[in-house]
Write an enzyme that holds these catalytic residues in place. Structure first.
Site, PDB file in Angstrom:
ATOM      1  CE1 TYR A 144      40.875  41.652  37.558  1.00 54.46           C
ATOM      2  CE2 TYR A 144      39.915  40.025  39.020  1.00 54.46           C
ATOM      3  CZ  TYR A 144      40.799  41.067  38.794  1.00 54.46           C
ATOM      4  OH  TYR A 144      41.622  41.486  39.802  1.00 54.46           O
ATOM      5  CE  LYS A 195      39.375  55.293  43.208  1.00 52.52           C
ATOM      6  NZ  LYS A 195      40.056  56.277  44.090  1.00 52.52           N
ATOM      7  CG  ASP A 228      40.987  55.579  47.273  1.00 53.14           C
ATOM      8  OD1 ASP A 228      39.768  55.484  47.475  1.00 53.14           O
ATOM      9  OD2 ASP A 228      41.525  56.650  46.938  1.00 53.14           O
ATOM     10  CG  ASP A 252      41.834  39.727  42.967  1.00 58.17           C
ATOM     11  OD1 ASP A 252      42.178  38.951  43.863  1.00 58.17           O
ATOM     12  OD2 ASP A 252      42.277  39.678  41.804  1.00 58.17           O
ATOM     13  CG  ASP A 256      44.638  38.462  48.260  1.00 59.50           C
ATOM     14  OD1 ASP A 256      43.752  37.630  48.537  1.00 59.50           O
ATOM     15  OD2 ASP A 256      45.466  38.291  47.341  1.00 59.50           O
TER      16      ASP A 256
END
Ligand code: NAD
Length: 371
Positions: A144, A195, A228, A252, A256
């Site tokens: 970001y 990852k 993942d 992020d 959630d």
């Protein structure tokens, strides 16, 4: 009040922010009167209300108070009347400036399932009953913020969008250190999600977290998990986790996912922490995950529990009062078990209560539990 009293800056903000924060200040007062919490409260403006009064979403004077506070209690900002303001004047800029200037690099999002709300989860009750996990998300680095970034015109009607994932050693170490420290106060298990199978930053993240683990936290259990797979495991068997630490982008998304295991937006607290100073104290801001909810603002319908549970996090992480945090969490649990619900978490058989009545019910439960 002694000079050692905690300095708490209260920033209710816009919409339902002031409504839910009123209940929080009543609970802070209760802890002052009944549990010896010494807290000096100062109130100021942030967001749209600050813009209306001063022309800025947060003033330098307010920032100064935030920098000097032991904890900032933040409500919510925003509203449709501010949507067309220039970018720099938007209410959300007040929140972003607080996060940036206080250098709050670790975002803590618990996913806690209260017994009475297990039915509200989209997962089977047995998968979420008693769930208590904590996601620690790196908040100020990664894709970001990495450079270069932007959209480039390549000609011939083609464009190229670029974002850059970048992490330095210390950015990884400081957020992982927060995760290890928190795990020590919980069930002593950290999953580090990245990852490393496809990303260089992932390889480096894994190496750095192991180095730190060996050097400083070998008494905490550390497990690597690909981000993942972490998402899959969160909806398959969430109770296997205690603390999950991860970067800005994966955090992020994973936070959630984890939050929604437990039901409503009106129930979700958060904390953002900075680096500890020489005395071991970190800058900290506590806020509900929800926004200013303009659709219900001023109607007494807002659920104050997310903001109250954010204060419980302040008790635990800024004031080192774990027992009081447990007491407040248990009081919230009792109120929910008694069937009292604001509209967002109501069932056909529950007793519908207003924001104020919910705050009063929590105060009553606190009194009952301690008498
Ligand atoms: P929102 O979280 O304000 O509301 C989403 C929905 O959830 C609404 O229907 C609302 O009524 C309901 N809701 C939210 N909190 C609730 C509570 N405590 N009790 C009961 N119901 C609740 O999100 P939105 O509608 O997308 O955004 C509204 C405004 O808030 C926008 O201006 C947005 O930019 C701002 N916002 C601010 C923050 C923040 O201050 N941290 C976060 C998200 C959105």
């Amino acid at each position: 009040m002694s000079t050692n009293a905690y300095k708490v800056l209260v920033l209710p903000g816009d919409g339902i922010g002031p409504e839910v924060m009123t209940e929080v200040t009543r609970v802070i007062d209760w802890f002052g009167e009944n549990r010896g919490l010494e807290a000096n409260l100062d109130h100021d403006l942030v967001g749209g209300v600050a813009y209306d009064k001063t022309g800025q979403p947060i003033t330098d004077a307010c920032m100064e108070k935030a920098l000097n506070a032991d904890a900032v209690m933040f409500g919510a900002v925003g509203g449709p009347q501010y949507d067309n303001l220039p970018f720099e004047s938007k209410p959300e800029r007040g929140l972003l400036r607080l996060r940036k200037d206080l250098e709050l690099f670790a975002n803590l999002r618990p996913a806690l399932c209260f017994d009475a709300l297990t039915e509200a989860s989209s997962l089977k009750p047995e998968l979420v009953a008693g769930l208590d996990i904590l996601i620690v998300r790196e908040l100020t680095g990664g894709v970001y913020f990495g450079e270069p970034r932007g959209i480039e015109d390549l000609g011939n009607g083609q464009r190229r969008g670029v974002d850059t994932q970048v992490y330095d050693t210390e950015e990884i170490r400081r957020v992982c250190r927060v995760a290890f420290e928190l795990a020590k106060k919980r069930r002593n298990l950290v999953h580090s999600a990245e990852k490393s199978n496809v990303m260089h930053t992932g390889v480096m993240w894994r190496q750095e977290v192991h180095k730190l683990h060996e050097e400083e936290f070998s008494d905490v259990e550390l497990q690597d998990i690909l981000a993942d797979n972490c998402a899959m495991q969160l909806v398959r068997a969430p109770k296997q986790f205690d603390v999950i630490v991860t970067d800005n982008l994966f955090g992020d998304i994973l936070s959630d996912v984890a939050a929604m295991l437990t039901g409503s937006l009106g129930m979700l607290p958060s904390a953002s922490l900075g680096a500890p100073d020489s005395a071991g104290k970190s800058k900290a801001m506590y806020e509900p995950v929800h926004g200013s909810a303009p659709d219900i603002a001023g109607e007494g319908k807002a659920n104050p529990l997310a903001c109250l549970l954010s204060f419980s996090m302040a008790l635990r992480y800024s004031f080192d009062r774990g027992e009081d945090a447990d007491l407040l969490d248990a009081a919230v649990n009792d109120v929910l078990a008694s069937g009292k619900r604001t509209l967002d978490i109501a069932t056909p058989t529950s007793e519908k209560v207003s924001t104020t009545q919910m705050g009063e019910a929590v105060l009553h439960a606190l009194k009952t539990k301690t008498s």
